[in-house]
Design an enzyme around this catalytic site. Structure first.
Site, mmCIF file in Angstrom:
data_model
loop_
_atom_site.group_PDB
_atom_site.id
_atom_site.type_symbol
_atom_site.label_atom_id
_atom_site.label_comp_id
_atom_site.label_asym_id
_atom_site.label_seq_id
_atom_site.Cartn_x
_atom_site.Cartn_y
_atom_site.Cartn_z
ATOM 1 C CE1 TYR A 180 -4.123 -2.020 4.854
ATOM 2 C CE2 TYR A 180 -3.498 0.243 4.342
ATOM 3 C CZ TYR A 180 -3.890 -1.018 3.929
ATOM 4 O OH TYR A 180 -4.035 -1.281 2.588
ATOM 5 C CB SER A 234 -0.868 -0.006 1.259
ATOM 6 O OG SER A 234 -1.373 1.271 1.529
HETATM 7 N N1 LIG Z 1 -8.480 -0.049 -2.321
HETATM 8 C C1 LIG Z 1 -7.374 0.661 -2.089
HETATM 9 O O1 LIG Z 1 -7.348 1.882 -2.242
HETATM 10 C C2 LIG Z 1 -6.108 -0.032 -1.642
HETATM 11 C C3 LIG Z 1 -4.954 0.762 -1.514
HETATM 12 C C4 LIG Z 1 -3.772 0.154 -1.096
HETATM 13 C C5 LIG Z 1 -3.756 -1.204 -0.844
HETATM 14 N N2 LIG Z 1 -4.885 -1.940 -0.970
HETATM 15 C C6 LIG Z 1 -4.813 -3.377 -0.665
HETATM 16 O O2 LIG Z 1 -5.321 -4.102 -1.767
HETATM 17 C C7 LIG Z 1 -5.957 -5.290 -1.315
HETATM 18 C C8 LIG Z 1 -7.379 -5.359 -1.840
HETATM 19 O O3 LIG Z 1 -8.077 -4.207 -1.369
HETATM 20 P P1 LIG Z 1 -9.595 -3.913 -1.690
HETATM 21 O O4 LIG Z 1 -9.747 -2.452 -1.798
HETATM 22 O O5 LIG Z 1 -10.078 -4.799 -2.772
HETATM 23 O O6 LIG Z 1 -10.242 -4.347 -0.288
HETATM 24 P P2 LIG Z 1 -11.506 -5.221 0.059
HETATM 25 O O7 LIG Z 1 -11.706 -5.086 1.530
HETATM 26 O O8 LIG Z 1 -12.648 -4.865 -0.836
HETATM 27 O O9 LIG Z 1 -11.028 -6.680 -0.294
HETATM 28 C C9 LIG Z 1 -10.342 -7.509 0.594
HETATM 29 C C10 LIG Z 1 -11.086 -8.828 0.670
HETATM 30 O O10 LIG Z 1 -10.352 -9.693 1.529
HETATM 31 C C11 LIG Z 1 -11.248 -10.386 2.369
HETATM 32 N N3 LIG Z 1 -10.533 -10.728 3.598
HETATM 33 C C12 LIG Z 1 -10.150 -9.893 4.590
HETATM 34 N N4 LIG Z 1 -9.521 -10.562 5.551
HETATM 35 C C13 LIG Z 1 -9.484 -11.853 5.141
HETATM 36 C C14 LIG Z 1 -8.967 -13.038 5.703
HETATM 37 N N5 LIG Z 1 -8.369 -13.039 6.908
HETATM 38 N N6 LIG Z 1 -9.084 -14.195 5.015
HETATM 39 C C15 LIG Z 1 -9.716 -14.234 3.806
HETATM 40 N N7 LIG Z 1 -10.246 -13.131 3.232
HETATM 41 C C16 LIG Z 1 -10.126 -11.964 3.900
HETATM 42 C C17 LIG Z 1 -12.409 -9.471 2.593
HETATM 43 O O11 LIG Z 1 -13.611 -10.173 2.879
HETATM 44 C C18 LIG Z 1 -12.489 -8.713 1.273
HETATM 45 O O12 LIG Z 1 -13.440 -9.301 0.401
HETATM 46 C C19 LIG Z 1 -5.856 -5.273 0.213
HETATM 47 O O13 LIG Z 1 -4.726 -6.013 0.582
HETATM 48 C C20 LIG Z 1 -5.638 -3.808 0.533
HETATM 49 O O14 LIG Z 1 -4.939 -3.639 1.738
HETATM 50 C C21 LIG Z 1 -6.067 -1.387 -1.368
#
Ligand SMILES: NC(=O)c1ccc[n+]([C@@H]2O[C@H](COP(=O)([O-])OP(=O)(O)OC[C@H]3O[C@@H](n4cnc5c(N)ncnc54)[C@H](O)[C@@H]3O)[C@@H](O)[C@H]2O)c1
Length: 352
Positions: free
Chosen positions: A166, A141
């Site tokens: 985080y 991230s």
């Molecule tokens: N969206 C953003 O702006 C952003 C920015 C930087 C990093 N990220 C990273 O990208 C990745 C995806 O993000 P996103 O925006 O799609 O988030 P999101 O929350 O929509 O997707 C994450 C998914 O992981 C699942 N999950 C969480 N904990 C879990 C566990 N212990 N076991 C199994 N499943 C689990 C959740 O149910 C969810 O569906 C994440 O790692 C997030 O930290 C996202």
């Protein structure tokens, strides 16, 4: 340009977090781009935000014959090992995580479970996989840059001062991955995503949150009095970046490790106030809000929040050099696409 050395046609890809925002878009894209690909989605479908949205995403993916969904938690080692043993993925994309900066202040344990123990389980499963996983790609991230003030943020910059747990867990993922690349020769690529937005996005993030609040007639809270800049990155661009990276394992570094981290961001920070203005115009244009909606009366300007940073801005030189690609969706187009989807979604959600 880097050579593509991982052919995804006919392969099995494991996406953790497949019910999530980025994971569901990625799965759909893989079916569109590769022949006979099988995608195994693994997700615990937790209730950090509205589960119906996760179910709707999964429902869309169920239309693909080669999509297999396994409900499970990455912090459950036995469940992770079982998925690896059963499906023998060639490539793993770890997107499952407890996301969100603000939530980590109140719920630190959720981050250790999913992002530290869960990621460790994924690393171990890759290490012991047979046949070997060819490439582990995982989400890091932009928050790892903490309060860095040198812009744009480069992967060469020091990132030792995370402002939230985080961010600390995401940085720890990069460190864990490095040690597994070093000890076991695993090919790992970490992706530092910058504020992702788009259709089927996350209800806990600004765009969706603001739209929902305005729809309910509530006041939106704008932190640091609106003096925030974010490198908003459209989800399709993120997915293109992930798909490019998946097909190319990192070249060996000077120590022989196949380890790499990239930024994936728009390289074009936008003012939070401009972002809010575009959203408001689109909500009116799509009939979500009436033309005479009093936006001024529904804005509250507040000081900076703990854990937040003033500006994010991605240096994407490495991405350009290795893949001849950088995100470039215009914020107006991206927000329009979001509101297009949102207008239909809220009718289903709110039964109107
Ligand atoms: N969206 C953003 O702006 C952003 C920015 C930087 C990093 N990220 C990273 O990208 C990745 C995806 O993000 P996103 O925006 O799609 O988030 P999101 O929350 O929509 O997707 C994450 C998914 O992981 C699942 N999950 C969480 N904990 C879990 C566990 N212990 N076991 C199994 N499943 C689990 C959740 O149910 C969810 O569906 C994440 O790692 C997030 O930290 C996202």
């Amino acid at each position: 340009m880097k050579e593509k050395n991982v052919n995804l046609n006919g392969k099995t890809v494991l996406i953790t977090g497949a019910a999530g925002f980025i994971g569901s878009h990625l799965a759909a894209r893989l079916f569109g781009e590769f022949k006979d690909i099988k995608v195994v989605g693994f997700d615990n479908v937790n209730d950090y935000y509205d589960v119906r949205l996760k179910e709707e995403r999964l429902e869309k993916l169920s239309a693909y014959e080669n999509f297999i969904f396994v409900k499970g938690d990455i912090s459950d080692k036995a469940a992770v090992d079982e998925v690896f043993a059963k499906y023998k993925p060639a490539v793993v994309v770890n997107l499952a995580a407890q996301a969100g900066v603000r939530y980590s202040i109140e719920n630190p344990g959720a981050y250790i479970e999913a992002n530290v123990i869960g990621f460790y389980n994924i690393l171990e499963a890759c290490r012991h996989s047979d046949p070997k996983v060819e490439h582990l790609v995982y989400a890091s991230s932009s928050s790892v840059y903490g309060g860095n003030t040198k812009l744009p943020f480069s992967t060469k910059d020091q990132v030792d001062h995370p402002l939230s747990l985080y961010a600390a867990t995401k940085k720890s993922n990069e460190l864990f991955a490095y040690s597994y690349s070093n000890l076991y020769g695993m090919a790992t690529t970490g992706l530092r995503f910058f504020t992702v937005y788009g259709p089927m996005g996350r209800p806990d993030m600004a765009l969706f949150l603001f739209a929902d609040k305005l729809l309910r007639g509530e006041t939106i809270q704008i932190f640091n009095y609106g003096n925030c800049k974010r490198d908003f990155t459209y989800v399709d661009d993120i997915v293109t970046g992930v798909v490019n990276v998946m097909q190319s394992t990192p070249d060996e570094d000077e120590k022989g490790n196949r380890y790499k981290v990239y930024n994936i961001g728009n390289h074009n920070p936008e003012n939070l106030m401009d972002f809010v203005d575009i959203l408001q115009k689109e909500l009116v244009a799509h009939g979500v809000l009436p033309e005479d909606f009093d936006f001024e009366a529904h804005r509250e300007l507040l000081p900076m929040q703990p854990g937040d940073v003033e500006a994010t801005f991605a240096d994407v030189d490495d991405l350009m050099r290795d893949f001849d690609f950088k995100p470039d969706t215009d914020l107006r187009d991206g927000i329009r696409n979001f509101v297009d989807w949102y207008a239909g979604y809220v009718k289903r959600r709110d039964n109107k």
